[in-house]
Design an enzyme around this catalytic site. Structure first.
Site, PDB file in Angstrom:
ATOM      1  N   TRP A 148       1.019  -0.810   0.280  1.00 47.07           N
ATOM      2  CA  TRP A 148       0.088  -0.407  -0.383  1.00 47.07           C
ATOM      3  C   TRP A 148       0.481   1.270   0.037  1.00 47.07           C
ATOM      4  O   TRP A 148       2.587   1.032   0.519  1.00 47.07           O
ATOM      5  CB  TRP A 148      -1.674  -0.215   1.460  1.00 47.07           C
ATOM      6  CG  TRP A 148      -2.022   0.399   0.767  1.00 47.07           C
ATOM      7  CD1 TRP A 148      -2.900   1.858   1.354  1.00 47.07           C
ATOM      8  CD2 TRP A 148      -3.353   0.320   0.387  1.00 47.07           C
ATOM      9  NE1 TRP A 148      -3.715   2.134   1.092  1.00 47.07           N
ATOM     10  CE2 TRP A 148      -4.476   1.070   0.517  1.00 47.07           C
ATOM     11  CE3 TRP A 148      -3.822  -1.191  -0.304  1.00 47.07           C
ATOM     12  CZ2 TRP A 148      -5.304   0.649  -0.508  1.00 47.07           C
ATOM     13  CZ3 TRP A 148      -4.737  -1.282  -1.165  1.00 47.07           C
ATOM     14  CH2 TRP A 148      -5.560  -0.478  -1.071  1.00 47.07           C
ATOM     15  N   ASP A 211       0.012  10.903  -0.508  1.00 48.46           N
ATOM     16  CA  ASP A 211      -1.118  11.691  -0.346  1.00 48.46           C
ATOM     17  C   ASP A 211      -2.464  11.087   0.661  1.00 48.46           C
ATOM     18  O   ASP A 211      -2.003  10.014   0.353  1.00 48.46           O
ATOM     19  CB  ASP A 211      -1.570  12.612  -1.722  1.00 48.46           C
ATOM     20  CG  ASP A 211      -1.989  11.446  -2.296  1.00 48.46           C
ATOM     21  OD1 ASP A 211      -1.224  10.634  -2.513  1.00 48.46           O
ATOM     22  OD2 ASP A 211      -2.938  11.824  -3.388  1.00 48.46           O
ATOM     23  N   GLU A 214      -3.555   7.899  -1.496  1.00 50.40           N
ATOM     24  CA  GLU A 214      -2.514   7.082  -1.968  1.00 50.40           C
ATOM     25  C   GLU A 214      -1.747   6.498  -3.061  1.00 50.40           C
ATOM     26  O   GLU A 214      -1.885   5.817  -3.318  1.00 50.40           O
ATOM     27  CB  GLU A 214      -3.754   5.442  -0.745  1.00 50.40           C
ATOM     28  CG  GLU A 214      -4.675   6.668  -0.491  1.00 50.40           C
ATOM     29  CD  GLU A 214      -5.471   5.192   0.352  1.00 50.40           C
ATOM     30  OE1 GLU A 214      -6.475   4.885  -0.750  1.00 50.40           O
ATOM     31  OE2 GLU A 214      -5.304   4.580   1.344  1.00 50.40           O
TER      32      GLU A 214
HETATM   33  C1  NOJ Z   1      -6.197   2.782  -4.177  1.00 50.53           C
HETATM   34  C2  NOJ Z   1      -6.718   3.827  -3.376  1.00 50.53           C
HETATM   35  O1  NOJ Z   1      -7.350   4.305  -2.920  1.00 50.53           O
HETATM   36  C3  NOJ Z   1      -6.676   4.917  -4.904  1.00 50.53           C
HETATM   37  O2  NOJ Z   1      -6.824   6.657  -4.526  1.00 50.53           O
HETATM   38  C4  NOJ Z   1      -6.140   5.196  -5.995  1.00 50.53           C
HETATM   39  O3  NOJ Z   1      -6.674   5.810  -7.697  1.00 50.53           O
HETATM   40  C5  NOJ Z   1      -5.968   3.539  -7.020  1.00 50.53           C
HETATM   41  N1  NOJ Z   1      -5.538   2.631  -5.173  1.00 50.53           N
HETATM   42  C6  NOJ Z   1      -5.329   3.502  -7.465  1.00 50.53           C
HETATM   43  O4  NOJ Z   1      -4.008   3.632  -7.649  1.00 50.53           O
HETATM   44  C1  NOJ Z   2     -10.201   6.641  -2.035  1.00 50.18           C
HETATM   45  C2  NOJ Z   2      -9.700   7.478  -1.658  1.00 50.18           C
HETATM   46  O1  NOJ Z   2      -8.434   7.928  -2.235  1.00 50.18           O
HETATM   47  C3  NOJ Z   2      -8.860   7.500  -0.566  1.00 50.18           C
HETATM   48  O2  NOJ Z   2      -8.529   9.341  -0.506  1.00 50.18           O
HETATM   49  C4  NOJ Z   2      -9.895   6.864   0.212  1.00 50.18           C
HETATM   50  O3  NOJ Z   2      -8.889   6.871   2.110  1.00 50.18           O
HETATM   51  C5  NOJ Z   2     -10.112   5.560   0.171  1.00 50.18           C
HETATM   52  N1  NOJ Z   2     -10.252   5.652  -1.350  1.00 50.18           N
HETATM   53  C6  NOJ Z   2     -10.775   4.608   1.013  1.00 50.18           C
HETATM   54  O4  NOJ Z   2     -12.269   5.645   0.889  1.00 50.18           O
END
Ligand code: NOJ
Ligand code: NOJ
Length: 480
Positions: A148, A211, A214
């Site tokens: 992650w 960020d 993620e």
């Molecule tokens: C899961 C993250 O939460 C999301 O923000 C991101 O765009 C995708 N993975 C792809 O990296």
């Molecule tokens: C993807 C988002 O980009 C992230 O900000 C969020 O924490 C996760 N999803 C879970 O909702």
């Protein structure tokens, strides 16, 4: 001096009469339909649905008390985790409701918050790959050790912010013993949840991390804004609890972060850039534009002053983002209200779509701007502020000819133009909530995203953060 003041207490006062939350708080949502209601009734209905659905995602049956699932979706995408960021953002409106509630509702909300505080403290003590910046956990509290983007340092700041706001409310209710035993105790090493987060933020904010989306590693405007807010509000709490030396230290760090945030202003492109010093993750975010900078303005705890909704840098960035999303999404060329807003123009996640929480953020931005301009209008608006207003509300007949083509603009308090600008911004905010309404499910359910091509909701269903964002937006709506 940081002029910004603790916003929540003000919001709470102004929403005192508006919370539609009542004894039916925990009842089921079945049968709710928002389809053909007048707008104001729709807002109340959607508020009600949002409260219930948000609360339904806390303390899941198969998880720990106080855990917050990001969404009930267990696959495609699997959001059945407790994200520290999402949980912190979701608890903020719970604190607002707690402060307003009476009787049995208040008890139940207090139980949710104390469960959340206890679960959060447990997570702080759970061995993980990164420590307090660990982004997400299994709902039973086990560490998530899969690959992650980590650490994510906005999480501890957001958790501290919500719990600090709750602690301040508890102090107003003479619950000091609970606060000093469970939430903030002046001791090092820290053994209470807020203190541990504030220590972590104060000592680690200079480090890089991922960020809020993620995806990118570096130093991020949003993360810094949350760290600044947590330390400033935490400093007030520390002082109130007699931890003067810590209060001074937290405030000094908050001021340094505040200065570091200025580095994100890209004067050449006239925008705040979200990430500096990128050292990993997604490399295709060329524009630097990211709605996280607007979220920072509304989550950052400042009512006016630097990086608030009134700051010309925030407004210039918001204007450029809106224009980019207008170009980017086919669904924005169908004559629907306002503009569907996404995370950033180059987004590829799930096809790169508008999101509910980012559209709600634009409602909140315009509402907050309306409130600030109504209460404390500056004597003159800067060219960038004028540019934003012209593009957001300049086409309204009552504002014809009000905005100069370039340069500053005098703003006479109480003038017809002043009143029309405030009213226009409120209606502009309304248009963003109308836009959410257009795309939402008939019962008011809100997923994470809205497909850019056909406007149907997509990705994680019942995203808890979507409901939180609707609530903070509608509660910031100026009255009348
Ligand atoms: C899961 C993250 O939460 C999301 O923000 C991101 O765009 C995708 N993975 C792809 O990296
Ligand atoms: C993807 C988002 O980009 C992230 O900000 C969020 O924490 C996760 N999803 C879970 O909702």
């Amino acid at each position: 001096m940081i002029a910004a003041k603790f916003v929540s207490s003000i919001l709470i006062k102004s929403t005192a009469v508006k919370l539609a939350v009542s004894l039916a708080l925990f009842a089921s949502v079945a049968g709710a339909k928002t389809g053909d209601l007048p707008f104001e009734d729709y807002l109340r209905k959607q508020e009600d649905v949002s409260v219930r659905k948000l609360l339904a995602n806390i303390s899941p049956r198969d998880g720990a008390a106080g855990a917050v699932i990001a969404s009930p979706s267990r696959q495609d995408p699997d959001y059945y985790f407790h994200w520290v960021r999402d949980a912190g953002l979701v608890m903020d409106p719970v604190v607002t409701m707690y402060s307003q509630a009476r009787g049995a509702d208040k008890q139940r909300l207090g139980k949710i918050l104390s469960d959340y505080a206890g679960f959060s403290r447990q997570l702080q003590q759970t061995p993980t790959l990164t420590g307090l910046g660990e982004p997400k956990f299994h709902v039973d509290g086990r560490a998530f050790n899969g690959p992650w983007g980590r650490p994510q340092n906005d999480g501890p700041a957001l958790r501290a912010l919500s719990l600090t706001r709750w602690a301040k409310q508890l102090l107003r209710e003479n619950q000091r013993p609970y606060v000093t035993s469970k939430l903030y105790k002046a001791e090092i090493p820290a053994k209470t949840v807020i203190k541990a987060d504030l220590e972590y933020v104060a000592h680690h904010w200079r480090e890089r991390g991922f960020d809020l989306w993620e995806e990118v590693s570096g130093r991020h405007f949003y993360t810094r804004a949350m760290q600044r807010a947590a330390l400033e509000e935490g400093s007030d709490l520390a002082r109130a609890l007699g931890d003067g030396a810590a209060a001074g230290f937290y405030l000094a760090q908050a001021r340094e972060i505040r200065r570091a945030m200025d580095d994100h202003w890209d004067a050449r492109r006239g925008r705040i850039v979200q990430t500096l010093d990128r050292d990993g993750g997604a490399e295709y975010k060329e524009s630097g534009l990211d709605v996280a900078t607007v979220l920072a303005a509304i989550h950052g705890g400042w009512e006016d002053g630097p990086f608030s909704a009134l700051d010309e840098r925030v407004l210039a960035t918001a204007g450029q983002l809106e224009a980019a999303f207008h170009r980017e999404y086919p669904i924005n060329r169908r004559g629907l209200p306002a503009t569907a807003i996404g995370r950033y123009p180059e987004d590829r996640y799930y096809g790169g779509n508008p999101w509910v929480l980012t559209i709600a953020a634009y409602a909140e931005l315009n509402y907050r701007l309306a409130t600030t301009l109504a209460k404390r209008p500056p004597a003159a608006l800067s060219p960038r502020q004028v540019d934003y207003l012209r593009s957001a509300i300049g086409s309204r007949p009552e504002l014809a000819g009000v905005f100069p083509k370039s340069g500053r603009m005098q703003l006479a308090r109480g003038s017809a133009a002043h009143g029309a600008i405030v009213k226009g911004l409120k209606e502009r905010g309304d248009e963003f909530l109308r836009r959410i309404r257009v795309h939402s499910h008939p019962d008011g359910s809100l997923d994470e995203q809205i497909r850019r091509d056909n406007g149907y909701m997509t990705s994680a269903r019942d995203l808890t953060w979507s409901y939180a964002s609707f609530l903070t937006a509608v509660w910031s709506r100026p009255s009348p």
